[in-house]
Design an enzyme around this catalytic site. Structure first.
Site, mmCIF file in Angstrom:
data_model
loop_
_atom_site.group_PDB
_atom_site.id
_atom_site.type_symbol
_atom_site.label_atom_id
_atom_site.label_comp_id
_atom_site.label_asym_id
_atom_site.label_seq_id
_atom_site.Cartn_x
_atom_site.Cartn_y
_atom_site.Cartn_z
ATOM 1 N N VAL A 146 -0.629 -17.966 -3.756
ATOM 2 C CA VAL A 146 -1.583 -18.910 -3.171
ATOM 3 C C VAL A 146 -2.360 -19.669 -4.244
ATOM 4 C CG1 VAL A 146 -1.943 -17.599 -1.032
ATOM 5 C CG2 VAL A 146 -3.431 -17.172 -2.987
ATOM 6 N N ALA A 188 -13.013 -2.432 4.821
ATOM 7 C CA ALA A 188 -11.892 -1.641 5.330
ATOM 8 C C ALA A 188 -11.212 -0.895 4.199
ATOM 9 C CB ALA A 188 -10.875 -2.560 6.007
ATOM 10 N N LYS A 231 -16.131 -15.540 -3.661
ATOM 11 C CA LYS A 231 -16.263 -15.255 -2.237
ATOM 12 C C LYS A 231 -17.345 -16.115 -1.603
ATOM 13 C CE LYS A 231 -13.157 -12.234 -1.203
ATOM 14 N NZ LYS A 231 -11.973 -12.753 -0.493
ATOM 15 N N ASN A 239 -6.559 -14.710 3.298
ATOM 16 C CA ASN A 239 -6.877 -13.294 3.130
ATOM 17 C C ASN A 239 -6.462 -12.746 1.763
ATOM 18 O OD1 ASN A 239 -7.219 -10.403 4.274
ATOM 19 N ND2 ASN A 239 -5.077 -10.480 3.582
ATOM 20 N N TYR A 263 -15.911 -12.181 -8.565
ATOM 21 C CA TYR A 263 -15.531 -12.003 -7.171
ATOM 22 C C TYR A 263 -16.633 -12.528 -6.237
ATOM 23 C CZ TYR A 263 -13.891 -9.263 -3.096
ATOM 24 O OH TYR A 263 -13.447 -8.858 -1.864
HETATM 25 P P1 NAD Z 1 -5.078 -5.586 -0.287
HETATM 26 O O1 NAD Z 1 -4.933 -5.524 -1.750
HETATM 27 O O2 NAD Z 1 -4.543 -4.457 0.512
HETATM 28 O O3 NAD Z 1 -4.456 -6.922 0.283
HETATM 29 C C1 NAD Z 1 -4.479 -8.112 -0.427
HETATM 30 C C2 NAD Z 1 -3.085 -8.672 -0.444
HETATM 31 O O4 NAD Z 1 -3.104 -9.951 -1.040
HETATM 32 C C3 NAD Z 1 -2.109 -7.813 -1.247
HETATM 33 O O5 NAD Z 1 -1.019 -7.439 -0.427
HETATM 34 C C4 NAD Z 1 -1.686 -8.716 -2.388
HETATM 35 O O6 NAD Z 1 -0.326 -8.544 -2.764
HETATM 36 C C5 NAD Z 1 -1.919 -10.094 -1.808
HETATM 37 N N1 NAD Z 1 -2.144 -11.084 -2.867
HETATM 38 C C6 NAD Z 1 -2.898 -10.955 -3.973
HETATM 39 N N2 NAD Z 1 -2.833 -12.077 -4.704
HETATM 40 C C7 NAD Z 1 -2.022 -12.927 -4.055
HETATM 41 C C8 NAD Z 1 -1.586 -14.238 -4.295
HETATM 42 N N3 NAD Z 1 -1.979 -14.904 -5.421
HETATM 43 N N4 NAD Z 1 -0.771 -14.835 -3.409
HETATM 44 C C9 NAD Z 1 -0.361 -14.177 -2.294
HETATM 45 N N5 NAD Z 1 -0.730 -12.912 -2.033
HETATM 46 C C10 NAD Z 1 -1.571 -12.306 -2.890
HETATM 47 O O7 NAD Z 1 -6.639 -5.760 0.022
HETATM 48 P P2 NAD Z 1 -7.454 -5.929 1.377
HETATM 49 O O8 NAD Z 1 -8.599 -5.021 1.280
HETATM 50 O O9 NAD Z 1 -6.598 -5.885 2.552
HETATM 51 O O10 NAD Z 1 -8.070 -7.385 1.173
HETATM 52 C C11 NAD Z 1 -7.853 -8.491 1.999
HETATM 53 C C12 NAD Z 1 -8.957 -9.505 1.787
HETATM 54 O O11 NAD Z 1 -10.196 -8.975 2.244
HETATM 55 C C13 NAD Z 1 -9.183 -9.885 0.330
HETATM 56 O O12 NAD Z 1 -9.487 -11.253 0.263
HETATM 57 C C14 NAD Z 1 -10.392 -9.079 -0.052
HETATM 58 O O13 NAD Z 1 -11.112 -9.666 -1.111
HETATM 59 C C15 NAD Z 1 -11.168 -9.110 1.228
HETATM 60 N N6 NAD Z 1 -12.137 -8.029 1.364
HETATM 61 C C16 NAD Z 1 -11.742 -6.773 1.583
HETATM 62 C C17 NAD Z 1 -12.702 -5.801 1.722
HETATM 63 C C18 NAD Z 1 -12.312 -4.406 2.065
HETATM 64 O O14 NAD Z 1 -13.205 -3.603 2.347
HETATM 65 N N7 NAD Z 1 -11.057 -4.074 2.076
HETATM 66 C C19 NAD Z 1 -14.054 -6.094 1.595
HETATM 67 C C20 NAD Z 1 -14.423 -7.395 1.373
HETATM 68 C C21 NAD Z 1 -13.452 -8.364 1.270
#
Ligand code: NAD
Length: 913
Positions: free
Chosen positions: A563, A686, A658, A589, A654
């Protein structure tokens, strides 16, 4: 290996609260209170043992190839026909092939287990390939009798064969005695019961243990080789006592379902067996017994295949899908135990022509219609000419089964005049999802349940009875799907295309699965890099999720682009267009982490995080936004984080990225508003690989991504009208976060600029958040700066008013007639209302008409325009110190009504003169 290959059950939807029986009949039979707890199942008026056997068999046949069945054994003591093969009716209703052995097993409560042993023996001997065993009973008892409380209605069905065995048959044993605890003579409605104590002590308590011990001995095993002991006995204490006698712990003993259903006669052992199988795990050993003039016992061992069985309603599902009533007379009427006047319409002849029934048996009993092989149109009934006007082909129709086709209500009526056991008689047109429609009676519903578009399913029921000739007519009716209203209300994405970035794992995967499950076609994007974004990427995360979606019957396409590049973003959206023809939903995401405390954060860590989170959202959303604008519809979800909204140590890159996404949303919500493009932001919490080393393990376990997905899915739906909002979501808790702007205070203006000292002096008012509000855009913020509310001008008093202001407000109005330029007022008819605030303020009305000017204190009846200004500013305005335009644009002068006419004031008065 021979054994059970499938199972299913049916318990009617209606339950009668046992206390309702006691409340009606307790005066007559007070002792029945002892068993008046819980509820018993009861057939609707159009249900009997045959309809229940068909329902249980349909549940059992989920995922079974019907052509492999070469036997149907039906067990019941309440079959509607003494001489017309009842199993044959069930076989026709199920559309089984005609070269099968159909047999009725009856005249004993152990008929169900007897039929099961016969079927297993036949398969074992190689005589039969796969036999369907169905057992059902609807026993009658006289009013106010213990048995009325103990009995329930229900059915179970089991497939027995040697392929795909889920419970291996390891042996059986039977003892037979002419032990008559009760009997029902031919042609009689009710059982004749002997004394209960005797039935308990000499029957259940002796014969069941004898048969069970006989089998254990035969197989050379003990009770320790039994994990589930299944045997019916409606005497509660006796049920426990027999288990004790057999040396079985209470945990092993299957519930006799007294509280929730009652005993279902010849079906009961098999109903209890089905419920046990629903909970059984591979390796569990089940011993099941059936009692009645002796006892049959069977022993099974559950195999690994139990986990692969397709979803079915089963006993547990039926127990959930219930409607409890306390209308005891209704129970009596439904079972024909009281006579009511049905009116002369009920006297219409009901004789069935056996010739027509034979010719149309597939249509009437099997709900088989036609399917045109030329144009593919299904229709009911099947005819020689295709119903499709554009086709009209002759003799092109093959058989088409409608019974399992999902349908919805097209039209309906509730008829109070038609003859019905349960008025009003509800019926209407149902439209089948795959095509075809028919007029059908509705059952298991009330008028209030019905709605056009309500999802329905077809059920085999009694249509009418011919009491004179003792004939029962069966046909198919429509009934609302369990939870149909909720289904209608379900958020769906049929025909929509969703792009989820970073959907190869974590939150994105769950969003993609849920959207696909609700009908969306999903582009699953994932670059497949490491947690910090490093690595060359991998196709497998996206491919795995696509395979998961497809296995569940959904549609999805994988994309592996990054992305963080413009090219990647365009490719992702191109994938959506090429695979599914467009894009309606984008969830930004994808994310990575590169945490470091601020001074240690190298520029490449800053850039990498910015590139994925912020640039990524830009690159993907931009091409999608163009398509959404063209279509006039779109839903975009940004993913922020509490780290950005509130700050988090070590996440400067970050947090900044964000928070920047919130800024992106704020502008896109405005640019998209006209095109119904709604843009919102989620701050999830999560368990995922991003949080596994950040969150404490106990919290991590409670934070399933599934608890965040519902909010995100809602934000993606057309039901969501929200735009420009931020939501926190995690562990099932959802709340909104927003930027609030405090009321502030005015501490100066261009004429008297504030000083830092003045700022300090008014800090509390500047810093206050009471009465803060959310501003929709920059213009609103500007408007507030230009025209603060009067209550926010408290500090303005520090801007010194003209020394003589206080004295001059009233004087200005006194002087006004003299300052009036009559020649400029030809043909003018206006009233200027001045509302001056401040200590020397007040209301004055200045009326100009036909070259005259009248000034009066107070409010005019009807003003052309109203001018609001503070006393000091008014004096400065009149004296020429404050130009009118500046007063207006700075918000010091507010004009309501005809603003254009207010401009006449300068022309009509010359105060300086
Ligand atoms: P995760 O690492 O399980 O999922 C993120 C996915 O994005 C991964 O599968 C990764 O391969 C993919 N990815 C990374 N860089 C990429 C790129 N350049 N192009 C395409 N795909 C790419 O993490 P998650 O916790 O499921 O996070 C999802 C989103 O939620 C993220 O943006 C994260 O910052 C945000 N977030 C998560 C939490 C949480 O508690 N899990 C909290 C705040 C924000």
């Amino acid at each position: 290996m021979v054994g059970i290959t499938s199972f299913g059950a049916y318990i009617p939807r209606l339950r009668l609260d046992r206390m309702a029986i006691f409340q009606s009949m307790g005066w007559f039979a007070p002792a029945t209170v002892m068993v008046a707890q819980g509820e018993r199942s009861m057939c609707n008026w159009d249900e009997d043992s045959l309809t229940m056997a068909v329902a249980a068999s349909r549940d059992c046949l989920a995922g079974v190839d019907k052509t492999t069945l070469d036997g149907l054994y039906l067990a019941s003591t309440t079959l509607p026909f003494a001489d017309r093969q009842n199993a044959g009716i069930v076989a026709t209703a199920l559309n089984l092939k005609s070269d099968i052995l159909a047999s009725d097993f009856t005249a004993s409560q152990k008929a169900g287990t007897g039929a099961l042993i016969a079927a297993l023996d036949a398969v074992k001997a190689g005589d039969r390939r796969q036999v369907l065993v169905a057992a059902a009973d609807r026993r009658e008892a006289k009013a106010a009798y213990f048995y009325e409380m103990w009995f329930g209605d229900g059915a179970a069905s089991l497939c027995v064969g040697s392929d795909n065995v889920i419970a291996e048959f390891l042996g059986s044993h039977a003892v037979s005695y002419d032990f008559v605890d009760h009997y029902r003579a031919s042609g009689k409605t009710y059982d004749y019961m002997w004394e209960e104590r005797w039935a308990r002590d000499e029957g259940y308590a002796k014969i069941i243990p004898e048969a069970v011990n006989g089998l254990l001995k035969k197989l050379n095993i003990g009770m320790d080789a039994v994990d589930h002991l299944v045997f019916p006995c409606f005497f509660k204490a006796e049920h426990r006592k027999i288990a004790r006698l057999l040396g079985a712990d209470q945990e092993k003993v299957a519930d006799n379902l007294h509280e929730v259903c009652g005993e279902t006669g010849a079906a009961h052992s098999l109903v209890m067996l089905c419920q046990t199988l629903e909970r059984a795990r591979p390796g569990d050993r089940i011993l099941v017994a059936g009692f009645g003039q002796g006892c049959n016992v069977l022993y099974f061992k559950v195999t690994d295949r139990i986990a692969d069985r397709p979803a079915r309603t089963g006993v547990s599902g039926c127990l959930k899908q219930k409607k409890t009533i306390d209308n005891y007379p209704k129970f009596l009427k439904f079972r024909n135990l009281i006579q009511t006047e049905m009116g002369i319409r009920a006297e219409a002849p009901t004789q069935t022509a056996m010739t027509a029934l034979w010719r149309k048996r597939q249509m009437l009993l099997g709900l088989v219609g036609g399917y045109c092989e030329t144009c593919g149109t299904p229709q009911f009934p099947k005819t020689d000419i295709c119903v499709n006007p554009a086709c009209g082909a002759m003799h092109t129709q093959i058989d088409y089964e409608f019974a399992d086709q999902p349908a919805v209500i097209k039209t309906f009526t509730a008829d109070l005049l038609a003859v019905s056991v349960d008025p009003p008689h509800c019926y209407g047109m149902v439209q089948f999802d795959g095509g075809g429609r028919m007029m059908a009676d509705f059952t298991d519903c009330t008028m209030d349940d019905l709605k056009v578009g309500l999802p329905m399913r077809m059920v085999f029921r009694k249509r009418s009875e011919d009491p004179e000739r003792g004939f029962v007519n069966y046909f198919w009716k429509a009934t609302p799907l369990p939870g149909a209203r909720a289904l209608m209300n379900r958020i769906r994405f049929d025909g929509q295309v969703a792009v989820v970035t970073g959907a190869g794992g974590g939150l994105g995967r769950v969003y993609a699965l849920e959207l696909a499950q609700r009908g969306a076609q999903v582009v699953v994007n994932d670059f497949g890099g490491a947690r910090d974004g490093s690595g060359d990427g991998s196709a497998s995360p996206a491919d795995r999720v696509v395979a998961e979606i497809q296995a569940a019957g959904g549609r999805a396409a994988a994309n592996y682009d990054n992305v963080a590049t413009a090219e990647g973003g365009e490719n992702i959206i191109r994938t959506a267009v090429e695979a599914f023809g467009g894009v309606d939903i984008v969830i930004n995401n994808a994310g990575i982490l590169r945490d470091k405390s601020f001074t240690k954060m190298e520029p490449e860590n800053w850039d990498a995080v910015m590139a994925v989170h912020l640039n990524g959202a830009f690159h993907v959303t931009r091409p999608a936004f163009a398509l959404m604008k063209e279509r006039g519809y779109g839903r975009v979800v940004m993913t922020t984080s509490a780290a950005g909204l509130y700050g988090n140590f070590g996440q400067a890159n970050y947090s900044a990225a964000k928070m920047a996404l919130v800024g992106l949303m704020n502008t896109l919500k405005l640019e998209g508003a006209k095109y119904d493009i709604r843009v919102n932001t989620v701050a999830p919490l999560a368990a995922s690989r991003l949080t596994e080393d950040i969150l404490p393990p106990d919290m991590f376990a409670r934070m399933k991504p599934e608890l965040v997905a519902p909010l995100v899915v809602y934000l993606c739906s057309d039901r969501c009208q929200e735009t420009g909002a931020i939501f926190n979501a995690g562990m099932g808790y959802v709340n909104r976060a927003a930027f609030m702007t405090g009321p502030g205070t005015v501490v100066g203006d261009d004429m008297a600029p504030p000083t830092p000292e003045l700022i300090h002096q008014h800090w509390d008012a500047i810093n206050a958040m009471e009465g803060a509000k959310e501003l929709p855009d920059l213009t609103s913020a500007l408007m507030d700066l230009m025209a603060p509310a009067p209550q926010n001008e408290a500090a303005r008093t520090t801007v010194e008013p003209s020394p003589d202001a206080a004295l001059n407000v009233a004087a200005v109005f006194e002087k006004m007639p003299a300052a009036f330029i009559a020649d400029a007022a030809a043909g003018i008819d206006v009233v200027f209302q001045y509302c001056i605030s401040g200590p020397e303020g007040g209301d004055w009305a200045v009326a100009v008409k036909d070259r005259t000017c009248t000034v009066t204190k107070g409010l005019a009846e009807k003003a052309t325009c109203t001018l609001r200004i503070r006393d000091a500013d008014f004096v400065r305005l009149i004296s020429g110190e404050l130009p009118a335009m500046q007063a207006y644009t700075s918000g010091k002068l507010k004009i309501e009504g005809d603003i254009m006419k207010s401009q006449l004031i300068e022309k009509l008065f010359s105060m300086k003169a």
